[in-house]
Enzyme design. Sequence first.
Site, PDB file in Angstrom:
ATOM      1  N   LEU A 232       0.815  -1.209   0.000  1.00 30.85           N
ATOM      2  CA  LEU A 232       0.000   0.000   0.000  1.00 30.85           C
ATOM      3  C   LEU A 232       0.852   1.264   0.000  1.00 30.85           C
ATOM      4  O   LEU A 232       1.701   1.453   0.885  1.00 30.85           O
ATOM      5  CB  LEU A 232      -0.929  -0.004   1.219  1.00 30.85           C
ATOM      6  CG  LEU A 232      -1.855   1.203   1.365  1.00 30.85           C
ATOM      7  CD1 LEU A 232      -2.851   1.259   0.205  1.00 30.85           C
ATOM      8  CD2 LEU A 232      -2.594   1.161   2.703  1.00 30.85           C
ATOM      9  N   ASP A 233       0.609   2.116  -1.003  1.00 26.20           N
ATOM     10  CA  ASP A 233       1.273   3.423  -1.127  1.00 26.20           C
ATOM     11  C   ASP A 233       2.797   3.311  -1.170  1.00 26.20           C
ATOM     12  O   ASP A 233       3.514   4.221  -0.750  1.00 26.20           O
ATOM     13  CB  ASP A 233       0.854   4.352   0.028  1.00 26.20           C
ATOM     14  CG  ASP A 233      -0.626   4.656   0.025  1.00 26.20           C
ATOM     15  OD1 ASP A 233      -1.238   4.613  -1.056  1.00 26.20           O
ATOM     16  OD2 ASP A 233      -1.183   4.914   1.109  1.00 26.20           O
ATOM     17  N   GLU A 234       3.298   2.183  -1.685  1.00 26.72           N
ATOM     18  CA  GLU A 234       4.745   1.968  -1.746  1.00 26.72           C
ATOM     19  C   GLU A 234       5.247   1.854  -3.186  1.00 26.72           C
ATOM     20  O   GLU A 234       6.438   1.652  -3.413  1.00 26.72           O
ATOM     21  CB  GLU A 234       5.118   0.678  -0.997  1.00 26.72           C
ATOM     22  CG  GLU A 234       4.912   0.729   0.506  1.00 26.72           C
ATOM     23  CD  GLU A 234       6.044   1.428   1.227  1.00 26.72           C
ATOM     24  OE1 GLU A 234       7.020   1.826   0.560  1.00 26.72           O
ATOM     25  OE2 GLU A 234       5.938   1.597   2.457  1.00 26.72           O
TER      26      GLU A 234
END
Length: 289
Positions: A232-234
């Site tokens: 997530l969000d990486e």
Amino acid sequence: MSAAPTHAVPTHLVLSLSCPDRPGIVSAVAGLLAELGGNITESQQFGDPSTGLFFMRVQVEVTAAPEALEAALRPLAESFSMRYHLDVVGRPLRTLVLVSTAAHCLNDLAFRQRSERLPIDVVGVVSNHTVLAPMAEFYGYDFQHIPVTKATKADAEAQLLALVRERDVELVVLARYMQILSDDLCRELAGNVINIHHSFLPSFKGARPYAQAHDRGVKLIGATAHYVTADLDEGPIIEQDVERVDHGDDVAEMVALGEDVERRVLARAVRWHAEHRVLLDGTRTVVFR
């Protein structure tokens, strides 16, 4: 009197590539294009010493058929262990936009597509709500409502993937789509899904980033467009921008300021991806602006 000779109209193509760095890559690519009568109109390259990879983007006008260039590239790519992509300059990518209830990013992409020739062809808008159906209809986009709950998430993603395949979708844009894609879907669409996150990553990941930023008393808020991965969000970051705030701005004011940054950042990321200016470099990107 004999007719004047006719000349084939050149096709303007864009070639993007990456491979292990070594001497002679630029010469080999330029030489191949010259052999086919190509005229290079734009060229950018970058060697990353940290990964040992070389990246290149070339725009070339050729009278030879794209298929001929493709055939000539294959042995060159094999000799350099090269990954490459060849396309017509400016060809709109078949794009599926995913939204929830926030309208600003969808509206901005649609407006830019019409007024600024953003090179995408929006073949549908999918939402887990119906709020933005009128906006999609206004722009002439097909709207699909696919509700998502914990119990129906797998079925919803199956519908989404079926739509991607049926419509030959090349790019999926999460334009403030407030759902987390499963690991399997992220892997299936790897490198072809762009998300806009409403913070300057890696700060304030996950939910309510403006509230998190307000609580920390930040002086800059931002937005990040990145490729979606299972983490997530990486995912690899394509573009970021910021806006200055101060102690007098409450969360609502920060949200309003942030929405403008989100629009700009997402539009730039989508344009650069559609123009084949973004190349993956492990967990990072190379962006030829």
